[in-house]
Design a protein around this motif. Sequence first.
Motif, PDB file in Angstrom:
ATOM      1  N   THR A 249       0.764  -1.075   0.112  1.00  9.89           N
ATOM      2  CA  THR A 249      -0.098  -0.062  -0.072  1.00  9.89           C
ATOM      3  C   THR A 249       0.924   1.228   0.130  1.00  9.89           C
ATOM      4  O   THR A 249       0.231   2.248  -0.365  1.00  9.89           O
ATOM      5  CB  THR A 249      -0.982   0.007   1.207  1.00  9.89           C
ATOM      6  OG1 THR A 249      -0.264  -0.257   2.399  1.00  9.89           O
ATOM      7  CG2 THR A 249      -2.074  -1.048   0.894  1.00  9.89           C
TER       8      THR A 249
ATOM      9  N   PHE B  81      -6.300   6.291   4.701  1.00  9.20           N
ATOM     10  CA  PHE B  81      -5.885   5.161   4.001  1.00  9.20           C
ATOM     11  C   PHE B  81      -4.072   5.219   4.314  1.00  9.20           C
ATOM     12  O   PHE B  81      -3.421   4.020   4.411  1.00  9.20           O
ATOM     13  CB  PHE B  81      -5.823   5.472   2.401  1.00  9.20           C
ATOM     14  CG  PHE B  81      -5.330   4.340   1.741  1.00  9.20           C
ATOM     15  CD1 PHE B  81      -5.969   3.325   1.003  1.00  9.20           C
ATOM     16  CD2 PHE B  81      -3.825   4.455   1.130  1.00  9.20           C
ATOM     17  CE1 PHE B  81      -5.512   2.216   0.118  1.00  9.20           C
ATOM     18  CE2 PHE B  81      -3.227   3.405   0.242  1.00  9.20           C
ATOM     19  CZ  PHE B  81      -4.172   2.407  -0.099  1.00  9.20           C
TER      20      PHE B  81
ATOM     21  N   HIS C 209      -2.034   2.336   6.005  1.00 10.73           N
ATOM     22  CA  HIS C 209      -0.726   2.012   5.560  1.00 10.73           C
ATOM     23  C   HIS C 209       0.305   2.116   6.597  1.00 10.73           C
ATOM     24  O   HIS C 209       1.279   1.203   6.788  1.00 10.73           O
ATOM     25  CB  HIS C 209      -0.362   2.980   4.254  1.00 10.73           C
ATOM     26  CG  HIS C 209       1.208   2.870   4.184  1.00 10.73           C
ATOM     27  ND1 HIS C 209       1.834   2.039   3.728  1.00 10.73           N
ATOM     28  CD2 HIS C 209       2.044   4.030   4.428  1.00 10.73           C
ATOM     29  CE1 HIS C 209       3.152   2.361   3.599  1.00 10.73           C
ATOM     30  NE2 HIS C 209       3.212   3.544   4.064  1.00 10.73           N
TER      31      HIS C 209
ATOM     32  N   PHE D  59      -8.281   1.253   5.493  1.00 11.11           N
ATOM     33  CA  PHE D  59      -7.932   1.330   3.987  1.00 11.11           C
ATOM     34  C   PHE D  59      -9.222   2.024   3.089  1.00 11.11           C
ATOM     35  O   PHE D  59      -9.118   2.600   2.373  1.00 11.11           O
ATOM     36  CB  PHE D  59      -7.394   0.071   3.515  1.00 11.11           C
ATOM     37  CG  PHE D  59      -5.837  -0.287   3.672  1.00 11.11           C
ATOM     38  CD1 PHE D  59      -5.136   0.849   3.453  1.00 11.11           C
ATOM     39  CD2 PHE D  59      -5.653  -1.323   4.385  1.00 11.11           C
ATOM     40  CE1 PHE D  59      -3.748   0.426   3.601  1.00 11.11           C
ATOM     41  CE2 PHE D  59      -4.424  -1.764   4.972  1.00 11.11           C
ATOM     42  CZ  PHE D  59      -3.338  -0.868   4.371  1.00 11.11           C
TER      43      PHE D  59
END
Lengths: 545, 99
Positions: A361, A379, A383, A436
Amino acid sequence: MKLQPQSYLAEHTVRSWLLTHDHKRIGILYLLTIIVFFAIASVAAALMRIELVTPQGDLVTSETYNKLFTIHGVLMVWFFLIPSIPAVLGNFILPMMLGARDVAFPRLNLLSWYIFIAGGVLALWSLIHGGVDTGWTFYTPYSSTYSNSHVISMAAGVFVAGFSSIITGMNFMVTVHKMRAPGLRWFRLPLLVWSLYATSLIMVLATPVLAITLALMSVERVWGVGIFDPKIGGDPVLFQHLFWFYSHPAVYIMILPGMGVVSELITCFSRRRIFGYGYVAAASMAIAVLGFVVWGHHMFVAGQSVYSGMMFSILSYMVSIPSAIKVFNWTATLHKGSISFATPMLYALGFIGLFTIGGLTGLFLAALAVDVHVTDTYFVVAHFHYIMVGGMVMAFMGGLHYWWPKITGRMYPEFAGKLAAMITFIGFNLTFFPQFILGYLGMPRRYHAYPPEFQFFHILSTAGASILGVGYLLPFLYFLWSLKWGRVASGNPWEATGLEWQTPSPPPTHNFEKTPVVTREPYAYDAVTGKEEPQEGLMQQTSAV
Amino acid sequence: MSDEIISPRIYFKNFGALIVLLLLTIGAAYLDLGPLNFVLAMLISLTKTALIALFFMHIRWGGKMLHLAAGAGLLWLGILLALTLGDYISRGWLPVAQH
């Protein structure tokens, strides 16, 4: 009758701990200290997750929420993750892995712990007096001009703790260069030593830049000298350049030692030599060097030039190559290995999966166009938690279980250990995987209220966090239990290679009765039996008084 | 680390040189050389840095490992400056859309 040397734990006075020069005791002092910081930072995280159960900001105000994520970030990054493996496990294990009596500069080693404590006290002082609301990144001009919170004292805490990091890094580098046992050539070093060496390089070269950056921010805040604030002639992006020149390599300070620990665990619990030793060692050094030229990927939408962004994007892709080499080599080591699923191995396998998700990611975020969409969303939060918690904390826990018998002379309860590893893995994924999706759907980070359509994922995440909390609390309890009731550990309970296992558990003060002579490569597990190959001239000790 | 004993005269000479360079820095600030003011100031400060590193920090008398460590520090500083300036220099390259 020959007397066995005294265990390093034999003396019990407070003075003997606070004035110790023994690397093993200093490692334990660090362990106790970072547990305190981890606990405080975890409480801040728990409060945030409870707040996020409902879309309205009904538990804390937005100002308090800002302070919660700041204290969580500052304490977790600088006062838990960065010292976790280097200062705790590294201090304890590194000299023994090298066949040395101690680190090169034992007094400096103790000084580094006191400096760390001084930095921590400053950070806690800031917290008690009302906290800081800038986020752990201290971005200007908010931090230097507008914030009404205790920015200077918190930055001073980080500044001071940085010197502890530099001293530890320098100490480790000199130790690896100068204190290796006879016959322990560079390419006979355990991979954890390579990782700690690469980490030390980053600590020594990057940390001074953080120190000067925070000092410049403070100069602007106190005296109004225009450095970062555009209103008085400064440039806020310059702060980000300087900050991330340290803070991106700092990610590798956090993950590289974890990779070293995983190399030790994978080989031991699959009874195999590491696949491609030279490549794994070189990959550590490559990550350390390449990690210094990727910082601009944090600034794709911050006003950095597009051309600069393109270059940093390509460089960021390049750093994934040595990381991938490690993952492939661990997997290849498992192939045809005689695998046992002891607790440390469960953590190591968890690390490989979670680090891979975190790393891949990261490639999404290194892609310019995708990054524009997901910058400052959940996100990004997901990550880096996959790397720092899924990666580093899993590796730290794996390493702590693996070396616990060496540290304390007692075994932890294996069933409870496996249970905790599984709970942590499940809790971690439930906490961070929904993030995510949240981020991709557009939920920004650092908000305490949000549109109702995001609630489902936030509830999942909070439920996961409560499971994760159990996963961390359980080892804390059974480790304490094992100190008194745990089975007495032998010198080498895992039948592992490595010099640290050739000394009693717990080791004597100076580690080895006689300096060991190394005549073989690391991870010398017999290809057929999986047992450790014997080494000539290596003294075996089994127990200490 | 070198065990060589350095004469105090060398330190005093260096100190004198640093004071002269400091006066030069102040003097240069009163000259209007356009963009060359910055270049001159940087040249003087680099000379000062070199004097401090070579003599006060003993790099001149150090072994290969010390030279390597100092060189690595300089290289890393170079990376920081080069990639940061790369951003500032290339910011104007892309034409801004006219509305």
